[in-house]
Design a protein around this motif. Structure first.
Motif, PDB file in Angstrom:
ATOM      1  N   GLY A   1      20.266 -40.857  22.538  1.00  0.00           N
ATOM      2  CA  GLY A   1      21.610 -41.312  23.429  1.00  0.00           C
ATOM      3  C   GLY A   1      21.131 -40.212  24.216  1.00  0.00           C
ATOM      4  N   VAL A   2      19.860 -39.786  24.505  1.00  0.00           N
ATOM      5  CA  VAL A   2      19.730 -38.953  25.630  1.00  0.00           C
ATOM      6  C   VAL A   2      19.062 -39.584  27.001  1.00  0.00           C
ATOM      7  CG1 VAL A   2      18.802 -37.132  27.024  1.00  0.00           C
ATOM      8  CG2 VAL A   2      19.634 -36.903  25.184  1.00  0.00           C
ATOM      9  N   LEU A   3      19.580 -40.041  28.497  1.00  0.00           N
ATOM     10  CA  LEU A   3      18.735 -40.946  29.213  1.00  0.00           C
ATOM     11  C   LEU A   3      17.943 -39.858  29.914  1.00  0.00           C
ATOM     12  CD1 LEU A   3      17.522 -43.000  31.014  1.00  0.00           C
ATOM     13  CD2 LEU A   3      19.847 -42.139  32.569  1.00  0.00           C
ATOM     14  N   THR A   4      16.304 -39.727  30.346  1.00  0.00           N
ATOM     15  CA  THR A   4      15.625 -38.644  30.698  1.00  0.00           C
ATOM     16  C   THR A   4      14.811 -39.429  31.587  1.00  0.00           C
ATOM     17  OG1 THR A   4      15.110 -37.455  28.178  1.00  0.00           O
ATOM     18  CG2 THR A   4      13.297 -36.729  30.414  1.00  0.00           C
ATOM     19  N   VAL A   5      15.327 -38.422  33.327  1.00  0.00           N
ATOM     20  CA  VAL A   5      14.408 -38.987  33.791  1.00  0.00           C
ATOM     21  C   VAL A   5      13.230 -38.226  34.638  1.00  0.00           C
ATOM     22  CG1 VAL A   5      14.535 -40.186  36.076  1.00  0.00           C
ATOM     23  CG2 VAL A   5      16.329 -40.430  34.872  1.00  0.00           C
ATOM     24  N   LEU A   6      12.384 -38.385  34.350  1.00  0.00           N
ATOM     25  CA  LEU A   6      10.833 -37.341  34.650  1.00  0.00           C
ATOM     26  C   LEU A   6      10.750 -38.189  36.011  1.00  0.00           C
ATOM     27  CD1 LEU A   6       8.955 -34.792  33.923  1.00  0.00           C
ATOM     28  CD2 LEU A   6       6.980 -37.521  33.705  1.00  0.00           C
ATOM     29  N   LEU A   7      10.691 -36.571  36.816  1.00  0.00           N
ATOM     30  CA  LEU A   7      10.776 -36.471  39.232  1.00  0.00           C
ATOM     31  C   LEU A   7       9.430 -35.716  39.148  1.00  0.00           C
ATOM     32  CD1 LEU A   7      14.160 -36.173  39.651  1.00  0.00           C
ATOM     33  CD2 LEU A   7      13.373 -38.466  39.402  1.00  0.00           C
ATOM     34  N   PRO A   8       8.294 -36.393  39.002  1.00  0.00           N
ATOM     35  CA  PRO A   8       7.447 -35.478  38.998  1.00  0.00           C
ATOM     36  C   PRO A   8       7.112 -34.903  40.491  1.00  0.00           C
ATOM     37  CG  PRO A   8       6.580 -37.463  37.922  1.00  0.00           C
ATOM     38  CD  PRO A   8       8.022 -37.204  38.586  1.00  0.00           C
ATOM     39  N   LYS A   9       6.620 -33.691  40.707  1.00  0.00           N
ATOM     40  CA  LYS A   9       6.590 -33.120  42.451  1.00  0.00           C
ATOM     41  C   LYS A   9       5.247 -33.723  42.511  1.00  0.00           C
ATOM     42  CE  LYS A   9       9.092 -29.026  40.816  1.00  0.00           C
ATOM     43  NZ  LYS A   9       9.067 -27.494  40.743  1.00  0.00           N
ATOM     44  N   VAL A  10       5.102 -33.649  44.489  1.00  0.00           N
ATOM     45  CA  VAL A  10       3.153 -33.259  44.892  1.00  0.00           C
ATOM     46  C   VAL A  10       2.776 -32.292  44.209  1.00  0.00           C
ATOM     47  CG1 VAL A  10       2.775 -33.793  46.796  1.00  0.00           C
ATOM     48  CG2 VAL A  10       5.393 -35.186  46.579  1.00  0.00           C
ATOM     49  N   VAL A  11       1.874 -33.025  43.758  1.00  0.00           N
ATOM     50  CA  VAL A  11       0.767 -31.895  43.420  1.00  0.00           C
ATOM     51  C   VAL A  11       0.100 -31.554  45.314  1.00  0.00           C
ATOM     52  CG1 VAL A  11      -1.519 -31.266  42.436  1.00  0.00           C
ATOM     53  CG2 VAL A  11       0.703 -32.439  41.178  1.00  0.00           C
ATOM     54  N   LYS A  12      -0.076 -30.225  45.543  1.00  0.00           N
ATOM     55  CA  LYS A  12      -0.864 -30.055  46.868  1.00  0.00           C
ATOM     56  C   LYS A  12      -2.068 -29.060  46.791  1.00  0.00           C
ATOM     57  CE  LYS A  12       3.660 -29.466  49.436  1.00  0.00           C
ATOM     58  NZ  LYS A  12       4.547 -28.612  49.444  1.00  0.00           N
ATOM     59  N   GLU A  13      -2.844 -30.519  46.608  1.00  0.00           N
ATOM     60  CA  GLU A  13      -3.981 -29.306  46.515  1.00  0.00           C
ATOM     61  C   GLU A  13      -4.346 -28.092  47.552  1.00  0.00           C
ATOM     62  OE1 GLU A  13      -6.836 -30.827  44.250  1.00  0.00           O
ATOM     63  OE2 GLU A  13      -5.153 -31.591  44.043  1.00  0.00           O
ATOM     64  N   GLU A  14      -4.543 -26.619  47.027  1.00  0.00           N
ATOM     65  CA  GLU A  14      -5.564 -25.957  47.935  1.00  0.00           C
ATOM     66  C   GLU A  14      -6.965 -26.853  48.623  1.00  0.00           C
ATOM     67  OE1 GLU A  14      -5.076 -21.992  46.841  1.00  0.00           O
ATOM     68  OE2 GLU A  14      -3.092 -22.805  45.827  1.00  0.00           O
ATOM     69  N   VAL A  15      -6.515 -26.655  49.843  1.00  0.00           N
ATOM     70  CA  VAL A  15      -7.775 -26.940  50.386  1.00  0.00           C
ATOM     71  C   VAL A  15      -9.023 -25.496  50.456  1.00  0.00           C
ATOM     72  CG1 VAL A  15      -9.091 -27.473  52.383  1.00  0.00           C
ATOM     73  CG2 VAL A  15      -7.237 -28.206  52.096  1.00  0.00           C
ATOM     74  N   LYS A  16      -9.740 -25.006  49.928  1.00  0.00           N
ATOM     75  CA  LYS A  16     -10.817 -24.277  50.299  1.00  0.00           C
ATOM     76  C   LYS A  16     -11.513 -23.843  51.679  1.00  0.00           C
ATOM     77  CE  LYS A  16     -12.267 -23.325  45.712  1.00  0.00           C
ATOM     78  NZ  LYS A  16     -11.000 -23.867  44.616  1.00  0.00           N
ATOM     79  N   VAL A  17     -11.046 -22.566  52.537  1.00  0.00           N
ATOM     80  CA  VAL A  17     -11.787 -22.695  53.933  1.00  0.00           C
ATOM     81  C   VAL A  17     -13.635 -22.213  53.677  1.00  0.00           C
ATOM     82  CG1 VAL A  17     -10.037 -22.507  54.602  1.00  0.00           C
ATOM     83  CG2 VAL A  17     -10.546 -21.009  53.788  1.00  0.00           C
ATOM     84  N   SER A  18     -13.803 -21.663  52.288  1.00  0.00           N
ATOM     85  CA  SER A  18     -15.259 -20.992  53.113  1.00  0.00           C
ATOM     86  C   SER A  18     -16.513 -21.864  52.513  1.00  0.00           C
ATOM     87  CB  SER A  18     -15.366 -19.518  51.519  1.00  0.00           C
ATOM     88  OG  SER A  18     -15.230 -20.522  50.493  1.00  0.00           O
TER      89      SER A  18
END
Length: 139
Positions: free
Chosen positions: A116-133
């Motif tokens: 009896g529950v409608l569940t809508v999943l809204l995934p977030k954009v995954v931001k990759e951390e760029v390593k600068v070393s």
């Protein structure tokens, strides 16, 4: 770190209860929960007795999430000796537009109906951390 997008929440609730789409006399808008974790937003809509066929969930041209719910049910008594003076029809119709936060992956949204529950999943954009070393070559 979770980014706060609370600005969209008040409009969800205001729109939900200010809608003219539903007659106020004998219908009430379904209860709605909006949750957030690090990976997604979760919208839950209470819909007792509804099946997945009663729902339409889609993204419109403006990129907003549209949830439509419609259930038509006719109650009939099969007693052939009784003449009806009145028949009862149960009719539920609801439509809600949710303006989505910018960090939702709109092509990855999913929905399901369970208990009896409608569940809508809204995934977030995954931001990759760029390593600068890196190693610098000495010329």
């Amino acid at each position: 770190m979770m980014r706060r997008n609370a600005a969209w929440l008040p409009s969800v609730f205001n729109d939900l209860f200010d809608t003219d789409f539903m007659p106020k006399a004998n219908c009430t808008a379904p209860a709605i929960n909006v949750k957030e974790n690090e990976k997604a937003y979760i919208v839950e809509l209470a819909a007792p007795g509804m099946k997945k066929e009663d729902f339409n969930v889609h993204i419109n041209d403006e990129g907003n999430l549209i949830i439509k719910m419609e259930q038509k049910e006719e109650h009939k008594d099969e007693d052939k000796t009784t003449r009806y003076l009145r028949r009862e029809f149960s009719y539920s119709k609801f439509e809600q537009t949710l303006i989505l936060p910018d960090d939702v992956q709109k092509d990855q949204i999913s929905a399901r109906v369970e208990h009896g529950v409608l569940t809508v999943l809204l995934p977030k954009v995954v931001k990759e951390e760029v390593k600068v070393s890196r190693q610098i070559e000495i010329g």
